[in-house]
Design a protein around this motif. Structure first.
Motif, PDB file in Angstrom:
ATOM      1  N   TYR A  16       0.829  -1.208   0.000  1.00  0.00           N
ATOM      2  CA  TYR A  16       0.000   0.000   0.000  1.00  0.00           C
ATOM      3  C   TYR A  16       0.867   1.263   0.000  1.00  0.00           C
ATOM      4  CZ  TYR A  16      -3.772   3.198   1.266  1.00  0.00           C
ATOM      5  OH  TYR A  16      -4.683   4.223   1.270  1.00  0.00           O
ATOM      6  N   GLY A  17       0.438   2.262  -0.784  1.00  0.00           N
ATOM      7  CA  GLY A  17       1.143   3.538  -0.814  1.00  0.00           C
ATOM      8  C   GLY A  17       0.849   4.301  -2.077  1.00  0.00           C
ATOM      9  N   SER A  18       1.475   5.458  -2.202  1.00  0.00           N
ATOM     10  CA  SER A  18       1.324   6.249  -3.425  1.00  0.00           C
ATOM     11  C   SER A  18       1.908   5.467  -4.598  1.00  0.00           C
ATOM     12  CB  SER A  18       2.051   7.589  -3.281  1.00  0.00           C
ATOM     13  OG  SER A  18       1.515   8.334  -2.210  1.00  0.00           O
ATOM     14  N   LYS A  19       1.275   5.584  -5.727  1.00  0.00           N
ATOM     15  CA  LYS A  19       1.598   4.720  -6.852  1.00  0.00           C
ATOM     16  C   LYS A  19       3.029   4.936  -7.347  1.00  0.00           C
ATOM     17  CE  LYS A  19      -0.840   2.742 -10.771  1.00  0.00           C
ATOM     18  NZ  LYS A  19      -2.045   2.842 -11.624  1.00  0.00           N
ATOM     19  N   SER A  20       3.798   3.852  -7.332  1.00  0.00           N
ATOM     20  CA  SER A  20       5.185   3.895  -7.796  1.00  0.00           C
ATOM     21  C   SER A  20       5.673   2.475  -8.038  1.00  0.00           C
ATOM     22  CB  SER A  20       6.096   4.586  -6.766  1.00  0.00           C
ATOM     23  OG  SER A  20       6.148   3.817  -5.575  1.00  0.00           O
ATOM     24  N   ALA A  21       6.781   2.365  -8.745  1.00  0.00           N
ATOM     25  CA  ALA A  21       7.379   1.051  -8.997  1.00  0.00           C
ATOM     26  C   ALA A  21       8.891   1.194  -9.060  1.00  0.00           C
ATOM     27  CB  ALA A  21       6.847   0.453 -10.293  1.00  0.00           C
ATOM     28  N   GLU A  22       9.579   0.204  -8.538  1.00  0.00           N
ATOM     29  CA  GLU A  22      11.031   0.201  -8.610  1.00  0.00           C
ATOM     30  C   GLU A  22      11.533  -1.234  -8.721  1.00  0.00           C
ATOM     31  OE1 GLU A  22      12.051   2.349  -5.078  1.00  0.00           O
ATOM     32  OE2 GLU A  22      11.838   0.582  -3.772  1.00  0.00           O
ATOM     33  N   VAL A  23      12.676  -1.382  -9.373  1.00  0.00           N
ATOM     34  CA  VAL A  23      13.294  -2.694  -9.566  1.00  0.00           C
ATOM     35  C   VAL A  23      14.417  -2.861  -8.551  1.00  0.00           C
ATOM     36  CG1 VAL A  23      14.442  -4.234 -11.198  1.00  0.00           C
ATOM     37  CG2 VAL A  23      12.784  -2.563 -12.033  1.00  0.00           C
ATOM     38  N   HIS A  24      14.398  -3.978  -7.841  1.00  0.00           N
ATOM     39  CA  HIS A  24      15.457  -4.318  -6.901  1.00  0.00           C
ATOM     40  C   HIS A  24      16.321  -5.410  -7.541  1.00  0.00           C
ATOM     41  CE1 HIS A  24      13.678  -2.473  -3.096  1.00  0.00           C
ATOM     42  NE2 HIS A  24      12.808  -2.198  -4.062  1.00  0.00           N
TER      43      HIS A  24
END
Length: 420
Positions: free
Chosen positions: A82-90
């Protein structure tokens, strides 16, 4: 004393943290300990490839976030919270990179990132979905049983992290041996299962009832449960049929019983970590009891490798935090190759704007890392140790640790037997 899941996890963590040879198990247990303290629960969608896991995840979340397709799509784990819409690659080397949603398939699609050639550890997505509002991390995993071996390995690896599971079947294929074996493995780690049958819109009500009845019989044998207690949700990720009923049931259960689910899954995982730690001590014991000539050769090999890494590190000129992680990964692999034992480092994640390590700091940290590894190997393997007292004391400490871990495991088994 009454059994307490949190105390058992904490006690095992204290024991493993004090033993250098069990660093990997201690790190894993710390994650479980933190989840218990923060009451963060991991719910995964798992099953065979092409059952529609990503499409179902989208339907549950209420938006088309995850890429779907006609061929096996998911090649890396996707974690949604849950949170503000975002995406990141780890990445496996600790690098974190933001990514636009339209480009997600470049990292989690089997076609674009086949066999995970980009070294993706996971993709982390945040979205303000109502389903995720109460501390749930929702995970879409690669499917098992496809041509792509890496996908199955990742799925088996990540099912160990799950607390609750949505196990997805599909009306276009009876439950098969691959699914049965995967489910048997998963129930050793997750404590709550929700069974769903996708593509329910493709068959008649009579055929659907027959399929569900068949699956209930098979699942009863696998799960050791009465058929009446195994509820299967017929759904269609394509049309939305049954999605609300499944989502409401899961949300209500996790809200009312989330702590119980988390505690039970924690001790299931603890039991496996204890087995892994005891096996690690056996490998360590085997390495420690090498003949001197073999041990000499092993230490000569690791010294040569350390010298090579020192030389290589001196030529590195950027991304020092990431390069430092890559040296840690290389060292772990080399220790496993030479000594046959696990030696795990913690990989510290960072995004480009967070990195500030200088070349001088990097070279100093590499020198400390390599020196400490060599000293530690000397210590835990008692290399050329002539003091008989130290040898006897070390052996006694290893045996004591193994016995204390076995006692915790016995307590877990008794608790599980008494509480069903």
């Amino acid at each position: 004393m009454e059994f307490n899941e949190g105390r058992a996890v904490t006690r095992a963590y204290e024991l493993l943290s004090a033993e250098e040879a069990c660093k990997g198990q201690a790190q894993h247990l710390r994650i479980i300990k933190d989840k218990l303290e923060k009451e963060n629960l991991t719910l995964s969608i798992i099953g065979q490839f092409k059952r529609g896991k990503s499409a179902l995840a989208n339907a549950i979340l209420g938006e088309d976030i995850l890429p779907v397709g006609i061929v096996p799509i998911t090649s890396a784990v996707t974690r949604v919270s849950y949170g503000s819409k975002s995406a990141e690659v780890h990445f496996l080397n600790g690098d974190i990179r933001p990514v636009e949603f339209k480009n997600l398939s470049e990292y989690i699609s089997e076609q674009e990132n086949g066999n995970n050639k980009l070294g993706v550890a996971s993709v982390a997505i945040k979205t303000p979905s109502k389903f995720l509002k109460h501390g749930i991390e929702f995970v879409d995993t690669p499917g098992v049983g496809s041509f792509h071996k890496n996908n199955t390995e990742v799925a088996y690896q990540y099912m160990k992290e799950s607390d609750g599971v949505i196990f997805l079947l599909s009306v276009d294929s009876p439950i098969n041996e691959i699914e049965i074996e995967f489910l048997k493995a998963t129930k050793d780690f997750a404590s709550k299962f929700y069974f769903a049958v996708n593509k329910a819109d493709l068959v008649s009500d009579v055929e659907l009832a027959q399929y569900i009845g068949y699956c209930q019989g098979v699942l009863r044998q696998i799960m050791g449960m009465d058929t009446q207690t195994i509820r299967i949700f017929p759904v269609s990720a394509k049309t939305g049929v049954g999605i609300k009923e499944l989502t409401n049931s899961v949300s209500k259960d996790l809200k009312n019983n989330g702590r119980i689910i988390l505690e039970r899954s924690s001790i299931l995982k603890l039991r496996d970590i204890i087995d892994d730690a005891i096996n690690q001590l056996r490998f360590y014991w085997k390495a420690m009891n090498m003949e001197y000539k073999a041990l000499d050769r092993a230490f000569i090999a690791i010294d040569e490798y350390i010298d090579d890494l020192k030389t290589e590190s001196e030529s590195m000129d950027s991304d020092f935090e990431i390069k430092f992680n890559e040296i840690k990964i290389a060292l772990s692999e080399k220790v496993k190759e030479i000594f046959g034992m696990e030696y795990v480092y913690e990989i510290e994640e960072s995004s480009p704007f967070q990195r500030s390590m200088t070349k001088g700091e990097f070279c100093e940290k590499v020198e400390e890392l390599l020196s400490y590894l060599r000293q530690t190997l000397d210590s835990i393997l008692l290399y050329r140790e002539d003091n008989a007292y130290l040898v006897v004391r070390r052996i006694a400490n290893i045996n004591l640790l193994a016995n204390r871990l076995r006692e915790i495991k016995r307590q877990i088994n008794r608790h599980l037997e008494e509480n069903g």
